[in-house]
Design a protein around this motif. Structure first.
Motif, PDB file in Angstrom:
ATOM      1  N   MET A  60      42.300 -37.871   5.900  1.00 16.22           N
ATOM      2  CA  MET A  60      41.223 -38.290   6.802  1.00 16.22           C
ATOM      3  C   MET A  60      41.356 -39.791   7.061  1.00 16.22           C
ATOM      4  SD  MET A  60      37.119 -37.761   6.196  1.00 16.22           S
ATOM      5  CE  MET A  60      36.266 -36.958   7.562  1.00 16.22           C
ATOM      6  N   ASP A  61      41.073 -40.177   8.272  1.00 18.72           N
ATOM      7  CA  ASP A  61      41.122 -41.590   8.626  1.00 18.72           C
ATOM      8  C   ASP A  61      39.916 -42.322   7.983  1.00 18.72           C
ATOM      9  OD1 ASP A  61      42.192 -43.690  10.652  1.00 18.72           O
ATOM     10  OD2 ASP A  61      40.026 -43.652  10.953  1.00 18.72           O
ATOM     11  N   PRO A  62      40.160 -43.514   7.417  1.00 15.95           N
ATOM     12  CA  PRO A  62      39.061 -44.226   6.745  1.00 15.95           C
ATOM     13  C   PRO A  62      37.829 -44.414   7.641  1.00 15.95           C
ATOM     14  CG  PRO A  62      41.153 -45.323   6.293  1.00 15.95           C
ATOM     15  CD  PRO A  62      41.442 -44.243   7.289  1.00 15.95           C
ATOM     16  N   ARG A  63      38.076 -44.646   8.908  1.00  9.54           N
ATOM     17  CA  ARG A  63      36.958 -44.866   9.833  1.00  9.54           C
ATOM     18  C   ARG A  63      36.123 -43.584   9.994  1.00  9.54           C
ATOM     19  NH1 ARG A  63      33.845 -48.712  10.440  1.00  9.54           N
ATOM     20  NH2 ARG A  63      32.240 -47.405  11.307  1.00  9.54           N
ATOM     21  N   GLN A  64      36.817 -42.435   9.999  1.00 13.94           N
ATOM     22  CA  GLN A  64      36.111 -41.152  10.111  1.00 13.94           C
ATOM     23  C   GLN A  64      35.217 -40.905   8.903  1.00 13.94           C
ATOM     24  OE1 GLN A  64      39.743 -38.729  10.639  1.00 13.94           O
ATOM     25  NE2 GLN A  64      38.585 -37.649  12.250  1.00 13.94           N
ATOM     26  N   LEU A  65      35.729 -41.296   7.735  1.00 12.63           N
ATOM     27  CA  LEU A  65      34.927 -41.121   6.519  1.00 12.63           C
ATOM     28  C   LEU A  65      33.629 -41.914   6.625  1.00 12.63           C
ATOM     29  CD1 LEU A  65      34.433 -40.312   3.495  1.00 12.63           C
ATOM     30  CD2 LEU A  65      35.645 -42.430   2.901  1.00 12.63           C
ATOM     31  N   VAL A  66      33.752 -43.178   6.991  1.00 12.04           N
ATOM     32  CA  VAL A  66      32.547 -44.015   7.083  1.00 12.04           C
ATOM     33  C   VAL A  66      31.607 -43.473   8.162  1.00 12.04           C
ATOM     34  CG1 VAL A  66      31.672 -46.333   7.561  1.00 12.04           C
ATOM     35  CG2 VAL A  66      33.707 -46.042   6.141  1.00 12.04           C
ATOM     36  N   ASN A  67      32.181 -43.017   9.268  1.00 11.27           N
ATOM     37  CA  ASN A  67      31.336 -42.422  10.310  1.00 11.27           C
ATOM     38  C   ASN A  67      30.555 -41.213   9.777  1.00 11.27           C
ATOM     39  OD1 ASN A  67      32.177 -44.276  12.159  1.00 11.27           O
ATOM     40  ND2 ASN A  67      33.625 -42.919  13.207  1.00 11.27           N
ATOM     41  N   ALA A  68      31.228 -40.383   9.006  1.00 13.96           N
ATOM     42  CA  ALA A  68      30.563 -39.190   8.460  1.00 13.96           C
ATOM     43  C   ALA A  68      29.428 -39.596   7.523  1.00 13.96           C
ATOM     44  CB  ALA A  68      31.577 -38.315   7.711  1.00 13.96           C
ATOM     45  N   LEU A  69      29.658 -40.649   6.724  1.00 14.45           N
ATOM     46  CA  LEU A  69      28.622 -41.083   5.778  1.00 14.45           C
ATOM     47  C   LEU A  69      27.491 -41.819   6.494  1.00 14.45           C
ATOM     48  CD1 LEU A  69      30.935 -42.178   2.816  1.00 14.45           C
ATOM     49  CD2 LEU A  69      29.635 -40.048   3.023  1.00 14.45           C
ATOM     50  N   GLU A  70      27.805 -42.414   7.631  1.00 16.97           N
ATOM     51  CA  GLU A  70      26.757 -43.026   8.459  1.00 16.97           C
ATOM     52  C   GLU A  70      25.923 -41.942   9.155  1.00 16.97           C
ATOM     53  OE1 GLU A  70      25.912 -46.222   9.146  1.00 16.97           O
ATOM     54  OE2 GLU A  70      27.637 -47.490   8.661  1.00 16.97           O
ATOM     55  N   TRP A  71      26.606 -40.888   9.532  1.00 15.38           N
ATOM     56  CA  TRP A  71      25.959 -39.785  10.257  1.00 15.38           C
ATOM     57  C   TRP A  71      24.958 -39.046   9.377  1.00 15.38           C
ATOM     58  CZ3 TRP A  71      26.592 -34.624   8.746  1.00 15.38           C
ATOM     59  CH2 TRP A  71      26.057 -33.657   9.636  1.00 15.38           C
ATOM     60  N   ARG A  72      25.301 -38.888   8.096  1.00 16.19           N
ATOM     61  CA  ARG A  72      24.417 -38.142   7.208  1.00 16.19           C
ATOM     62  C   ARG A  72      23.136 -38.943   6.947  1.00 16.19           C
ATOM     63  NH1 ARG A  72      23.012 -39.760   2.785  1.00 16.19           N
ATOM     64  NH2 ARG A  72      22.060 -37.769   2.317  1.00 16.19           N
ATOM     65  N   TYR A  73      22.101 -38.243   6.562  1.00 13.45           N
ATOM     66  CA  TYR A  73      20.836 -38.873   6.152  1.00 13.45           C
ATOM     67  C   TYR A  73      20.081 -37.816   5.378  1.00 13.45           C
ATOM     68  CZ  TYR A  73      18.339 -36.057   9.565  1.00 13.45           C
ATOM     69  OH  TYR A  73      17.810 -34.983  10.237  1.00 13.45           O
ATOM     70  N   ALA A  74      19.057 -38.232   4.674  1.00 15.87           N
ATOM     71  CA  ALA A  74      18.266 -37.286   3.883  1.00 15.87           C
ATOM     72  C   ALA A  74      17.431 -36.454   4.859  1.00 15.87           C
ATOM     73  CB  ALA A  74      17.381 -38.029   2.890  1.00 15.87           C
ATOM     74  N   THR A  75      17.961 -35.316   5.211  1.00 16.16           N
ATOM     75  CA  THR A  75      17.364 -34.461   6.244  1.00 16.16           C
ATOM     76  C   THR A  75      16.019 -33.898   5.768  1.00 16.16           C
ATOM     77  OG1 THR A  75      19.591 -33.923   6.961  1.00 16.16           O
ATOM     78  CG2 THR A  75      17.821 -32.459   7.713  1.00 16.16           C
ATOM     79  N   LYS A  76      14.970 -34.192   6.536  1.00 16.98           N
ATOM     80  CA  LYS A  76      13.647 -33.721   6.123  1.00 16.98           C
ATOM     81  C   LYS A  76      13.306 -32.377   6.748  1.00 16.98           C
ATOM     82  CE  LYS A  76      12.299 -37.455   3.743  1.00 16.98           C
ATOM     83  NZ  LYS A  76      13.659 -38.023   3.600  1.00 16.98           N
ATOM     84  N   ARG A  77      13.724 -32.193   7.986  1.00 15.38           N
ATOM     85  CA  ARG A  77      13.456 -30.915   8.644  1.00 15.38           C
ATOM     86  C   ARG A  77      14.773 -30.260   9.034  1.00 15.38           C
ATOM     87  NH1 ARG A  77       7.838 -30.296   9.459  1.00 15.38           N
ATOM     88  NH2 ARG A  77       8.562 -28.138   9.480  1.00 15.38           N
ATOM     89  N   PHE A  78      15.006 -29.091   8.459  1.00 15.13           N
ATOM     90  CA  PHE A  78      16.187 -28.311   8.818  1.00 15.13           C
ATOM     91  C   PHE A  78      15.802 -27.283   9.881  1.00 15.13           C
ATOM     92  CE2 PHE A  78      17.365 -29.975   4.710  1.00 15.13           C
ATOM     93  CZ  PHE A  78      18.739 -30.130   4.774  1.00 15.13           C
ATOM     94  N   ASP A  79      16.784 -26.854  10.653  1.00 11.29           N
ATOM     95  CA  ASP A  79      16.573 -25.766  11.606  1.00 11.29           C
ATOM     96  C   ASP A  79      16.768 -24.458  10.844  1.00 11.29           C
ATOM     97  OD1 ASP A  79      16.795 -23.765  13.469  1.00 11.29           O
ATOM     98  OD2 ASP A  79      17.876 -25.015  14.915  1.00 11.29           O
ATOM     99  N   PRO A  80      15.675 -23.741  10.582  1.00 14.27           N
ATOM    100  CA  PRO A  80      15.778 -22.546   9.718  1.00 14.27           C
ATOM    101  C   PRO A  80      16.609 -21.429  10.344  1.00 14.27           C
ATOM    102  CG  PRO A  80      13.478 -22.939  10.406  1.00 14.27           C
ATOM    103  CD  PRO A  80      14.307 -23.980  11.077  1.00 14.27           C
ATOM    104  N   SER A  81      16.850 -21.525  11.654  1.00 17.44           N
ATOM    105  CA  SER A  81      17.621 -20.451  12.301  1.00 17.44           C
ATOM    106  C   SER A  81      19.128 -20.651  12.128  1.00 17.44           C
ATOM    107  CB  SER A  81      17.277 -20.370  13.789  1.00 17.44           C
ATOM    108  OG  SER A  81      17.837 -21.487  14.476  1.00 17.44           O
ATOM    109  N   LYS A  82      19.530 -21.838  11.674  1.00 19.69           N
ATOM    110  CA  LYS A  82      20.969 -22.105  11.564  1.00 19.69           C
ATOM    111  C   LYS A  82      21.463 -21.966  10.126  1.00 19.69           C
ATOM    112  CE  LYS A  82      21.442 -25.182  15.551  1.00 19.69           C
ATOM    113  NZ  LYS A  82      21.440 -26.606  15.905  1.00 19.69           N
ATOM    114  N   LYS A  83      22.410 -21.097   9.928  1.00 18.46           N
ATOM    115  CA  LYS A  83      22.955 -20.856   8.591  1.00 18.46           C
ATOM    116  C   LYS A  83      24.389 -21.398   8.498  1.00 18.46           C
ATOM    117  CE  LYS A  83      19.189 -18.720   7.489  1.00 18.46           C
ATOM    118  NZ  LYS A  83      18.176 -19.535   6.747  1.00 18.46           N
TER     119      LYS A  83
END
Lengths: 213, 213
Positions: free
Chosen positions: B1-24
């Motif tokens: 994986m490209d180092p920049r992609q890794l940081v982007n993925a970690l920037e993209w994530r967050y402590a999700t409070k509301r999930f879409d219950p229809s998506k598995k």
């Protein structure tokens, strides 16, 4: 990333015992790993830790005898010492509120309820009694994050629990800093002759570790 | 994986409070995340934990009131409860020696020195006194590993410390099992209207978290 690639990367990694001391992690890759450390998720976002990144050969040599003489300490490219807050105070919480207010562009006063929740839990509440241990757990999230991040970047790593934290604190200069060493991680590139690279990876079978409900 | 992609993925994530219950989470992706959990590195390789993967709606609903009523518990696709050994015994070590001997194709007797080192540390030694906490730290490595693994696979996650472990133990059936709940993690896909997805990510600045020597 493809799911199969992730599993391959985690299968590829192993607790590297011998690093090739001539191979250094390139700057742009190391910056991404530092970025990963900074982005570690923590409870309340409090980040009750500091990471000491050691590249200086002499300072690392001083740690060797306090690390069961494991050569990773001096042979790896970058050695990270994870430290955690010895206790949590209202000042810690206020520092975080200040930072949140800055990043979100909202007045600190608007975060009063959140501040109260944190103080009532981690400073004066039930978790306050074991705040150092709570902080240590957060540092271990960072350790897990770092090792997985390293694996997907094809960087070798070795977690290091076999260390003497009080001696680390002394060498690093953490005495009375409010932070204390909890664990470390060596990162770099495996030596061609590290025999541990060839040993089959051992884990309990999945059904012994994962129960589905 | 490209180092920049890794940081982007970690920037993209967050402590999700509301999930879409229809998506598995699709099976092949979930299997990779279970693979990541199993491959978590631990001290001595001892893996002093079990992961409870909950998809059953009713059992998860039972946990809601023991989770500060956070909707992630029931709205996410897969809910993982991390449990850790309450203490470590020679039997735990022997179980691991047995498994090592199996995977490596060597007699268990050849691992006697290694067994002695583990027993002298984590069962009868200095770490034996706080073996549950030591086991918990290993579970937190798994938590960090899982969250980073999820991020690189574009799966949302929320770590859950705001839970009542004894009540979790009761609901899940862990009483007297030798394992106890320590933390949880919800995984799935963010709901389109989770306002937390839009809030700027806040961390201390890198130079406050990372010291270089």
């Amino acid at each position: 990333m493809d799911p199969r690639q992730l599993v391959n990367a985690l299968e590829w990694r192993y607790a590297t015992k011998r690093f090739d001391p001539s191979k250094k992690i390139p700057n742009h890759v190391w910056e991404a790993l530092e970025g990963a450390l900074v982005l570690t998720p923590t409870s309340y976002g409090l980040q009750p830790y500091k990471f000491i990144v050691m590249t200086d050969a002499e300072r690392r040599a001083e740690l060797l005898s306090h690390s069961w003489n494991q050569p990773q300490v001096v042979e790896c490219s970058h050695y990270v010492v994870f430290t955690a807050r010895t206790k949590l105070s209202e000042t810690d919480v206020d520092r975080w509120i200040q930072r949140l207010s800055e990043v979100r562009g909202v007045p600190a006063e608007s975060l009063t309820a959140y501040r109260g929740m944190m103080v009532g839990d981690i400073v004066h509440g039930s978790r306050g009694k074991s705040a150092h241990e709570w902080a240590t757990r957060q540092a271990y999230i960072a350790l897990g994050n770092l090792m997985t991040s390293a694996a997907v970047l094809e960087i070798d790593a070795c977690p290091m629990e076999g260390i003497v934290p009080p001696e680390y604190d002394r060498v690093i200069g953490l005495l009375n800093s409010g932070y204390t060493t909890v664990v470390a991680c060596a990162l770099g590139y495996r030596a061609a002759d590290d025999k541990y690279a060839k040993i089959p990876k051992a884990r309990f079978i999945a059904s012994d570790l994962i129960h589905k409900i």
